[in-house]
Design a protein around this motif. Structure first.
Motif, PDB file in Angstrom:
ATOM      1  N   ILE A   4      -1.150  -1.717  -9.785  1.00 29.74           N
ATOM      2  CA  ILE A   4      -0.450  -1.327  -8.576  1.00 29.74           C
ATOM      3  C   ILE A   4       0.811  -2.179  -8.517  1.00 29.74           C
ATOM      4  N   THR A   6       4.302  -3.198  -6.356  1.00 31.95           N
ATOM      5  CA  THR A   6       5.071  -3.183  -5.124  1.00 31.95           C
ATOM      6  C   THR A   6       6.468  -3.666  -5.519  1.00 31.95           C
ATOM      7  N   GLU A  80       2.084  -7.848   1.618  1.00 29.11           N
ATOM      8  CA  GLU A  80       2.536  -6.825   0.666  1.00 29.11           C
ATOM      9  C   GLU A  80       1.403  -6.401  -0.266  1.00 29.11           C
ATOM     10  N   ALA A  84      -0.699  -2.706  -0.265  1.00 30.59           N
ATOM     11  CA  ALA A  84      -0.802  -1.880  -1.478  1.00 30.59           C
ATOM     12  C   ALA A  84      -2.261  -1.668  -1.870  1.00 30.59           C
ATOM     13  N   GLU A  87      -3.844   0.785   0.662  1.00 30.24           N
ATOM     14  CA  GLU A  87      -3.394   2.141   0.344  1.00 30.24           C
ATOM     15  C   GLU A  87      -4.148   2.681  -0.867  1.00 30.24           C
TER      16      GLU A  87
END
Length: 145
Positions: A4, A6, A80, A84, A87
């Motif tokens: 993942i 960001t 942050e 993520a 989500e």
């Protein structure tokens, strides 16, 4: 392998060479107090999902948690990474609900939970250590990516 990304972070599975830097983070009493323009590629900490089996009254549940070295505090990395990961849990992995557990008094973690849109759900105590804990939760229908 799932990764993942960001704008400032790469969230990835654990590597064997992460052990020493994570041990340094865990050895810092400021980090462990609440635990029973970007990173330069060093390990900042960890964020992940787990089943909180130590707290049977919240099961079945998946919990999000984070732990960062103090040099990374106050820069938004935990928020942050947690956003993520949340989500990912709700949209990619199809979970309907995610919780987060903090010790009472860990205002920094509770602030992150509020930023994630999590709501206070209950207060309990750690079954071994007796420390007061707060449980926050968010449902898929409440999450805003």
């Amino acid at each position: 392998m799932t990764e993942i990304r960001t704008p400032r972070l790469l969230l990835r599975r654990w590597h064997d060479d992460d052990l020493a830097p994570m041990a340094d983070i865990d050895a810092d009493p400021r980090v462990m107090r609440w635990i029973d323009d970007g990173s330069v590629g060093e390990l900042a900490g960890c964020t992940g999902l787990s089943v909180p089996e130590f707290l049977p009254q919240v099961l079945p549940a998946v919990a999000i948690s984070w732990r960062f070295g103090p040099q990374f505090w106050g820069q938004g990395y935990a928020s942050e990474a947690a956003h993520a990961t949340l989500e990912f849990a709700l949209q990619d992995r199809g979970l309907d609900r995610v919780i987060s557990i903090s010790q009472v008094g860990d205002d920094a973690s509770e602030n992150i939970m509020r930023k994630l849109g999590m709501e206070w759900e209950s207060e309990t105590a750690h079954p071994v250590h007796g420390r007061p804990l707060r449980v926050h939760a968010i449902d898929l229908t409440e999450f805003q990516a």
